[in-house]
Design a protein around this motif. Sequence first.
Motif: not given
Length: 276
Positions: A97-102, A201-204, A245-247, A252-257
Amino acid sequence: MANGSRQAAWEFFGTELRRQREEVGMTQAELGSRVFVSGAYIGQFEQAFRKPQLDISQRIDEVLQTDGIFERLCRKLIDDKRYADYFAPAAELEGLATTVWDFEPTVVPGLLQTPAYARALVLATHPLATDELIADRVAARMERSQLLKPATRPMYCVIVHETVLRVPVGGPEIAAQALEHMAAMAEERKVLLQVLPFSAGASAYNGSLRLMEFDDAPPTAYTETSFSGSLLDGPAVVKQAHRAYDLLRGAALSPEASLALIRSAAEDFRRCTSST
């Protein structure tokens, strides 16, 4: 079987498939229609980019009348006890894979686990396992994590639910180490990490979700529950998974938070350790 040897064996599978197909005068599209996949997939099997599942290999044998050779090859190649049977195909694709989203709702993602954390997870699911089995499973997970070390590593993006930060897998010390390692990987820019907080709350999506993109093949989704996993190739299903995943990412919190919350959770575990 080492990764290089396994890849060479899959390349033999593909070369033999092409030889047998051409010997009976079939195009990739014609064979694909007979075994219920696209002609493009047959081409990817022949190039050893995708690995056919066992049922497809069995149908290829039936159509080409090859006396079970592709079934036997497939059984040999997927018989890797380092991984659960259902995860082995996803592990093969992971390295391409060139890109992986988990998205992981309950545990640290496998590519970010420490050996002690991985061992605790193996023991939780296999409490009577032999030392050999435990060592093999942990070694396989650590071998997978090498994917993130070279400069040519895939772009790796992870969302973990806050639950991951609060469950003391292996005890407070091991859990703290695992969170600190995950934070360090983010700080080294080897992973883009976000946390889905309880407050969202509830997740996508419920369950483990992985999305993979490749240079020369369509994207793939992989979903997993406690006892099963599925590779999903259908464009409509993969698109739906990307939407979920976009939802998740939007909630989600920002990477910094996220990094600050992970560090804080690790410190909480450290305080538990020092107070005992």
